[in-house]
Structure formats: C-alpha cells, structure tokens
Design a protein around this motif. Structure first.
Motif, PDB file in Angstrom:
ATOM      1  N   ILE A  16       0.845  -1.187   0.000  1.00 20.94           N
ATOM      2  CA  ILE A  16       0.000   0.000   0.000  1.00 20.94           C
ATOM      3  C   ILE A  16       0.881   1.237   0.000  1.00 20.94           C
ATOM      4  CG2 ILE A  16      -1.761   1.280   1.254  1.00 20.94           C
ATOM      5  CD1 ILE A  16      -2.597  -1.401   2.481  1.00 20.94           C
ATOM      6  N   ILE A  17       0.606   2.145  -0.920  1.00 21.87           N
ATOM      7  CA  ILE A  17       1.296   3.426  -0.977  1.00 21.87           C
ATOM      8  C   ILE A  17       0.359   4.458  -0.352  1.00 21.87           C
ATOM      9  CG2 ILE A  17       2.323   5.152  -2.504  1.00 21.87           C
ATOM     10  CD1 ILE A  17       2.663   2.821  -4.534  1.00 21.87           C
ATOM     11  N   PRO A  18       0.786   5.174   0.695  1.00 23.61           N
ATOM     12  CA  PRO A  18      -0.107   6.102   1.393  1.00 23.61           C
ATOM     13  C   PRO A  18      -0.888   7.088   0.515  1.00 23.61           C
ATOM     14  CG  PRO A  18       1.855   5.801   2.674  1.00 23.61           C
ATOM     15  CD  PRO A  18       2.074   5.077   1.369  1.00 23.61           C
ATOM     16  N   PRO A  19      -0.303   7.661  -0.566  1.00 23.35           N
ATOM     17  CA  PRO A  19      -1.121   8.557  -1.399  1.00 23.35           C
ATOM     18  C   PRO A  19      -2.303   7.862  -2.091  1.00 23.35           C
ATOM     19  CG  PRO A  19       1.194   8.946  -1.804  1.00 23.35           C
ATOM     20  CD  PRO A  19       1.104   7.724  -0.945  1.00 23.35           C
ATOM     21  N   ASP A  20      -2.271   6.526  -2.183  1.00 23.50           N
ATOM     22  CA  ASP A  20      -3.366   5.780  -2.800  1.00 23.50           C
ATOM     23  C   ASP A  20      -4.517   5.509  -1.832  1.00 23.50           C
ATOM     24  OD1 ASP A  20      -2.002   5.718  -5.166  1.00 23.50           O
ATOM     25  OD2 ASP A  20      -1.270   3.662  -4.915  1.00 23.50           O
ATOM     26  N   ILE A  21      -4.316   5.809  -0.556  1.00 23.97           N
ATOM     27  CA  ILE A  21      -5.348   5.559   0.448  1.00 23.97           C
ATOM     28  C   ILE A  21      -6.305   6.753   0.500  1.00 23.97           C
ATOM     29  CG2 ILE A  21      -5.807   5.196   2.904  1.00 23.97           C
ATOM     30  CD1 ILE A  21      -2.983   3.973   3.096  1.00 23.97           C
ATOM     31  N   ILE A  22      -7.597   6.477   0.320  1.00 25.00           N
ATOM     32  CA  ILE A  22      -8.611   7.518   0.476  1.00 25.00           C
ATOM     33  C   ILE A  22      -9.009   7.607   1.948  1.00 25.00           C
ATOM     34  CG2 ILE A  22     -10.957   8.238  -0.074  1.00 25.00           C
ATOM     35  CD1 ILE A  22     -10.621   6.837  -2.773  1.00 25.00           C
ATOM     36  N   ARG A  23      -9.379   6.457   2.503  1.00 27.80           N
ATOM     37  CA  ARG A  23      -9.764   6.417   3.910  1.00 27.80           C
ATOM     38  C   ARG A  23      -9.556   5.016   4.451  1.00 27.80           C
ATOM     39  NH1 ARG A  23     -15.294   4.475   4.630  1.00 27.80           N
ATOM     40  NH2 ARG A  23     -16.173   4.080   2.571  1.00 27.80           N
ATOM     41  N   MET A  53       1.493   5.055  12.368  1.00 27.57           N
ATOM     42  CA  MET A  53       2.404   4.732  11.275  1.00 27.57           C
ATOM     43  C   MET A  53       2.384   5.788  10.168  1.00 27.57           C
ATOM     44  SD  MET A  53       2.576   1.127   9.238  1.00 27.57           S
ATOM     45  CE  MET A  53       0.823   1.083   9.170  1.00 27.57           C
ATOM     46  N   LEU A  54       1.240   6.397   9.911  1.00 32.84           N
ATOM     47  CA  LEU A  54       1.099   7.341   8.800  1.00 32.84           C
ATOM     48  C   LEU A  54       1.358   8.774   9.249  1.00 32.84           C
ATOM     49  CD1 LEU A  54      -2.083   5.743   7.244  1.00 32.84           C
ATOM     50  CD2 LEU A  54       0.228   5.641   6.312  1.00 32.84           C
ATOM     51  N   ASP A  55       1.710   9.633   8.308  1.00 34.93           N
ATOM     52  CA  ASP A  55       2.031  11.033   8.569  1.00 34.93           C
ATOM     53  C   ASP A  55       0.799  11.792   9.078  1.00 34.93           C
ATOM     54  OD1 ASP A  55       3.097  13.574   8.611  1.00 34.93           O
ATOM     55  OD2 ASP A  55       3.156  13.798   6.432  1.00 34.93           O
ATOM     56  N   PRO A  56       0.874  12.394  10.259  1.00 37.03           N
ATOM     57  CA  PRO A  56      -0.285  13.111  10.810  1.00 37.03           C
ATOM     58  C   PRO A  56      -0.680  14.360  10.027  1.00 37.03           C
ATOM     59  CG  PRO A  56       1.615  13.379  12.239  1.00 37.03           C
ATOM     60  CD  PRO A  56       2.003  12.398  11.177  1.00 37.03           C
ATOM     61  N   GLN A  57       0.199  14.872   9.181  1.00 37.79           N
ATOM     62  CA  GLN A  57      -0.160  16.016   8.339  1.00 37.79           C
ATOM     63  C   GLN A  57      -1.008  15.582   7.142  1.00 37.79           C
ATOM     64  OE1 GLN A  57       0.389  19.234   9.042  1.00 37.79           O
ATOM     65  NE2 GLN A  57       1.262  18.512  10.957  1.00 37.79           N
ATOM     66  N   ASN A  58      -0.899  14.313   6.751  1.00 40.42           N
ATOM     67  CA  ASN A  58      -1.626  13.811   5.588  1.00 40.42           C
ATOM     68  C   ASN A  58      -2.847  12.976   5.951  1.00 40.42           C
ATOM     69  OD1 ASN A  58       0.225  14.997   3.859  1.00 40.42           O
ATOM     70  ND2 ASN A  58       1.552  13.221   3.910  1.00 40.42           N
ATOM     71  N   PHE A  59      -2.884  12.448   7.151  1.00 36.72           N
ATOM     72  CA  PHE A  59      -3.993  11.605   7.571  1.00 36.72           C
ATOM     73  C   PHE A  59      -4.559  12.128   8.879  1.00 36.72           C
ATOM     74  CE2 PHE A  59      -1.777   9.008   4.601  1.00 36.72           C
ATOM     75  CZ  PHE A  59      -2.781   8.308   3.943  1.00 36.72           C
ATOM     76  N   CYS A  63     -13.354  11.030  13.346  1.00 40.86           N
ATOM     77  CA  CYS A  63     -14.223  10.332  14.288  1.00 40.86           C
ATOM     78  C   CYS A  63     -13.544   9.026  14.692  1.00 40.86           C
ATOM     79  CB  CYS A  63     -15.601  10.064  13.669  1.00 40.86           C
ATOM     80  SG  CYS A  63     -15.543   9.069  12.176  1.00 40.86           S
ATOM     81  N   ARG A  64     -14.164   8.323  15.579  1.00 39.31           N
ATOM     82  CA  ARG A  64     -13.562   7.125  16.131  1.00 39.31           C
ATOM     83  C   ARG A  64     -13.389   6.003  15.103  1.00 39.31           C
ATOM     84  NH1 ARG A  64     -16.209   4.455  21.405  1.00 39.31           N
ATOM     85  NH2 ARG A  64     -17.253   3.085  19.952  1.00 39.31           N
ATOM     86  N   SER A  65     -14.190   6.006  14.060  1.00 43.83           N
ATOM     87  CA  SER A  65     -14.209   4.870  13.150  1.00 43.83           C
ATOM     88  C   SER A  65     -13.509   5.084  11.810  1.00 43.83           C
ATOM     89  CB  SER A  65     -15.659   4.453  12.887  1.00 43.83           C
ATOM     90  OG  SER A  65     -16.352   5.509  12.264  1.00 43.83           O
ATOM     91  N   HIS A  66     -12.934   6.270  11.567  1.00 39.06           N
ATOM     92  CA  HIS A  66     -12.305   6.531  10.267  1.00 39.06           C
ATOM     93  C   HIS A  66     -11.000   7.310  10.400  1.00 39.06           C
ATOM     94  CE1 HIS A  66     -16.249   5.488   8.611  1.00 39.06           C
ATOM     95  NE2 HIS A  66     -15.591   5.254   7.491  1.00 39.06           N
ATOM     96  N   LEU A  67     -10.118   7.054   9.459  1.00 37.36           N
ATOM     97  CA  LEU A  67      -8.879   7.805   9.280  1.00 37.36           C
ATOM     98  C   LEU A  67      -8.879   8.182   7.808  1.00 37.36           C
ATOM     99  CD1 LEU A  67      -6.150   8.620  10.655  1.00 37.36           C
ATOM    100  CD2 LEU A  67      -5.233   6.483   9.815  1.00 37.36           C
ATOM    101  N   ILE A  68      -8.774   9.488   7.504  1.00 37.97           N
ATOM    102  CA  ILE A  68      -8.897   9.917   6.115  1.00 37.97           C
ATOM    103  C   ILE A  68      -7.650  10.642   5.629  1.00 37.97           C
ATOM    104  CG2 ILE A  68     -11.406  10.012   6.084  1.00 37.97           C
ATOM    105  CD1 ILE A  68     -11.256  12.991   6.534  1.00 37.97           C
ATOM    106  N   ASN A  69      -7.414  10.538   4.340  1.00 40.73           N
ATOM    107  CA  ASN A  69      -6.317  11.230   3.681  1.00 40.73           C
ATOM    108  C   ASN A  69      -6.789  12.661   3.400  1.00 40.73           C
ATOM    109  OD1 ASN A  69      -4.270  12.133   1.995  1.00 40.73           O
ATOM    110  ND2 ASN A  69      -4.097  10.178   0.916  1.00 40.73           N
TER     111      ASN A  69
END
Length: 108
Positions: A16-23, A53-59, A63-69
């Motif tokens: 998985i490449i982080p820029p390819d992650i929507i949510r 693991m992921l950059d907090p500026q990009n993700f 809410c409790r149930s989602h992490l979004i790009n």
C-alpha cells in the motif's frame, strides 16, 4: 513511500502506498483500507496503529471509526467532512479542533 506490512495479517496481500489511500475504516480489530483504484483491503490492524504509522499532516481522524487522507477532503465543517468521492463522515466533538487545525495547515 511504500509501506510493507510484514507484521500484519492480511486477508489479501498487497503493498500500500499512502497517497493511494482515500480512507481507512475501523471494523473491530480489523481495518478496511479504501484505495483510489476502488479496491478494499482488509488488514488485521487497528486504526490507532495506522494513525501512528502514517504522517499526521496527511492523515486525520475525524471520528472514532475513520482515518482519512487530507488530499481527498472536498469540504469540511465542524460537524461533517465530505470527501471528493461524495462519502460523508461525521466529526466528533473531541476531534473537531484538531481536524480544523490540520485542514487549515494543509490548505495554506
């Protein structure tokens, strides 16, 4: 940057490449990763582990149930976030200030 999830049990094998992650959506102790290609990958990892693991500026976690790009945010208010694909997420009261701060930083 590409993450190789060596210590993660996955239903499907993939890099998985982080820029390819929507949510990333929580599902108890699993996470469903929604990619730009339309694929969904289920991983045995919690949202908290992804968040560390992921950059907090990009993700951001609205809410409790989602992490979004943040690249895929179309519109954000104090109560909801609308993504470019039309998906809407609620914004929890606890995470409202942090979300708005990160969105303002990335827009400037």
């Amino acid at each position: 940057m590409s993450y190789n999830f060596n210590e993660v049990r996955a239903i499907q094998k993939a890099q998985i490449i982080p820029p390819d992650i929507i949510r990333i959506e929580a599902d108890i102790n699993y996470s469903i990763v929604h990619l730009t290609s339309g694929k969904k990958i289920i991983l045995a990892k919690t949202l908290k582990q992804f968040q560390e693991m992921l950059d907090p500026q990009n993700f951001v976690r609205p809410c409790r149930s989602h992490l979004i790009n943040t690249r895929f945010i179309k519109k954000a208010s104090e109560t909801k976030v609308i993504l470019k694909n039309g998906f809407q997420l609620p914004v929890s009261r606890r995470r409202r200030i942090g979300l708005m701060t990160i969105i303002n930083i990335t827009n400037n």
